[in-house]
Design a protein around this motif. Structure first.
Motif, mmCIF file in Angstrom:
data_model
loop_
_atom_site.group_PDB
_atom_site.id
_atom_site.type_symbol
_atom_site.label_atom_id
_atom_site.label_comp_id
_atom_site.label_asym_id
_atom_site.label_seq_id
_atom_site.Cartn_x
_atom_site.Cartn_y
_atom_site.Cartn_z
ATOM 1 N N VAL A 53 -3.520 22.547 -8.704
ATOM 2 C CA VAL A 53 -3.304 22.541 -10.152
ATOM 3 C C VAL A 53 -2.186 21.564 -10.518
ATOM 4 O O VAL A 53 -2.298 20.816 -11.498
ATOM 5 N N LEU A 54 -1.125 21.538 -9.740
ATOM 6 C CA LEU A 54 -0.032 20.605 -9.999
ATOM 7 C C LEU A 54 -0.499 19.157 -9.879
ATOM 8 O O LEU A 54 -0.184 18.314 -10.717
ATOM 9 N N ALA A 55 -1.277 18.857 -8.841
ATOM 10 C CA ALA A 55 -1.744 17.483 -8.633
ATOM 11 C C ALA A 55 -2.725 17.048 -9.712
ATOM 12 O O ALA A 55 -2.775 15.871 -10.070
ATOM 13 N N SER A 56 -3.501 17.982 -10.258
ATOM 14 C CA SER A 56 -4.481 17.593 -11.277
ATOM 15 C C SER A 56 -3.864 17.461 -12.663
ATOM 16 O O SER A 56 -4.442 16.817 -13.531
ATOM 17 N N THR A 57 -2.701 18.027 -12.894
ATOM 18 C CA THR A 57 -2.091 17.939 -14.216
ATOM 19 C C THR A 57 -1.074 16.820 -14.332
ATOM 20 O O THR A 57 -0.702 16.448 -15.433
ATOM 21 N N VAL A 58 -0.636 16.255 -13.221
ATOM 22 C CA VAL A 58 0.365 15.183 -13.245
ATOM 23 C C VAL A 58 -0.343 13.838 -13.368
ATOM 24 O O VAL A 58 -1.367 13.605 -12.731
ATOM 25 N N SER A 59 0.191 12.946 -14.180
ATOM 26 C CA SER A 59 -0.337 11.583 -14.268
ATOM 27 C C SER A 59 0.231 10.766 -13.113
ATOM 28 O O SER A 59 1.427 10.787 -12.856
ATOM 29 N N TRP A 60 -0.641 10.035 -12.443
ATOM 30 C CA TRP A 60 -0.247 9.256 -11.276
ATOM 31 C C TRP A 60 -0.297 7.774 -11.619
ATOM 32 O O TRP A 60 -1.294 7.280 -12.137
ATOM 33 N N THR A 61 0.772 7.053 -11.306
ATOM 34 C CA THR A 61 0.801 5.604 -11.463
ATOM 35 C C THR A 61 1.049 4.991 -10.094
ATOM 36 O O THR A 61 2.036 5.309 -9.430
ATOM 37 N N VAL A 62 0.150 4.130 -9.688
ATOM 38 C CA VAL A 62 0.255 3.463 -8.392
ATOM 39 C C VAL A 62 0.455 1.976 -8.675
ATOM 40 O O VAL A 62 -0.313 1.363 -9.408
ATOM 41 N N ASP A 63 1.497 1.417 -8.082
ATOM 42 C CA ASP A 63 1.835 0.007 -8.279
ATOM 43 C C ASP A 63 1.789 -0.677 -6.915
ATOM 44 O O ASP A 63 2.370 -0.189 -5.944
ATOM 45 N N LYS A 64 1.055 -1.803 -6.832
ATOM 46 C CA LYS A 64 0.919 -2.532 -5.569
ATOM 47 C C LYS A 64 1.414 -3.966 -5.762
ATOM 48 O O LYS A 64 1.203 -4.570 -6.808
ATOM 49 N N HIS A 65 2.049 -4.478 -4.728
ATOM 50 C CA HIS A 65 2.450 -5.881 -4.712
ATOM 51 C C HIS A 65 1.646 -6.570 -3.622
ATOM 52 O O HIS A 65 1.713 -6.197 -2.452
ATOM 53 N N LEU A 66 0.884 -7.597 -4.022
ATOM 54 C CA LEU A 66 0.044 -8.341 -3.095
ATOM 55 C C LEU A 66 0.632 -9.728 -2.901
ATOM 56 O O LEU A 66 1.029 -10.389 -3.857
ATOM 57 N N CYS A 67 0.695 -10.162 -1.671
ATOM 58 C CA CYS A 67 1.166 -11.506 -1.351
ATOM 59 C C CYS A 67 0.123 -12.146 -0.439
ATOM 60 O O CYS A 67 -0.126 -11.650 0.661
ATOM 61 N N MET A 68 -0.510 -13.189 -0.921
ATOM 62 C CA MET A 68 -1.576 -13.892 -0.215
ATOM 63 C C MET A 68 -2.717 -12.952 0.153
ATOM 64 O O MET A 68 -3.285 -13.020 1.235
ATOM 65 N N GLY A 69 -3.022 -12.040 -0.732
ATOM 66 C CA GLY A 69 -4.138 -11.128 -0.512
ATOM 67 C C GLY A 69 -3.809 -9.911 0.329
ATOM 68 O O GLY A 69 -4.654 -9.044 0.516
ATOM 69 N N ARG A 70 -2.601 -9.837 0.839
ATOM 70 C CA ARG A 70 -2.193 -8.693 1.662
ATOM 71 C C ARG A 70 -1.314 -7.761 0.848
ATOM 72 O O ARG A 70 -0.479 -8.211 0.059
ATOM 73 N N VAL A 71 -1.476 -6.474 1.077
ATOM 74 C CA VAL A 71 -0.647 -5.495 0.386
ATOM 75 C C VAL A 71 0.712 -5.449 1.076
ATOM 76 O O VAL A 71 0.819 -5.142 2.266
#
Length: 136
Positions: free
Chosen positions: A17-35
């Motif tokens: 229930v906690l995981a479904s009610t929280v908004s999740w923001t995922v931020d990725k930094h890619l350099c030359m196509g690699r994470v």
């Protein structure tokens, strides 16, 4: 064992229930196509390539190798269900389930005897005496 199992299930459901009610923001930094970096709830750190390019004298140069991506998964805001939100089949099921579950915990005053209405057979002779079998 049953109590431990129910506590584990309760804990798992609370986390769900906690995981479904929280908004999740995922931020990725890619350099030359690699994470290079992944971050939840915050900005991902860069690889340092941008600062190296900033020290160069060319101001026209744009950084084609680095890229930032972010996406947000919105959580549920409306969790309160009303009785009218359920259709008739679900309402009937919930009422029947609740009634049968409550009936499990009603104490019985007297346990039912299955052969109470049937009299024992009439003994014509005492079989123990005839066979001379006695409990000592």
């Amino acid at each position: 064992m049953k109590k431990v199992f129910s506590q584990i299930i309760s804990l798992v459901m609370a986390v769900l229930v906690l995981a479904s009610t929280v908004s999740w923001t995922v931020d990725k930094h890619l350099c030359m196509g690699r994470v290079m970096d992944i971050s939840f709830f915050a900005h991902a750190e860069d690889c340092g390539m941008e600062s190296a390019i900033a020290t160069l004298d060319s101001e026209d140069y744009q950084n084609p190798c680095c890229e930032d991506e972010s996406f947000t998964i919105e959580g549920q805001d409306h969790l309160k269900l009303t009785w009218s939100d359920l259709d008739l089949d679900h309402q009937v099921f919930l009422v029947a389930f609740a009634q049968s579950y409550i009936d499990l915990f009603v104490p019985l005053e007297k346990l039912p005897v299955p052969n109470e209405k049937y009299p024992p057979p009439i003994l014509i002779r005492d079989i123990h005496v005839l066979d001379q079998v006695f409990l000592i």
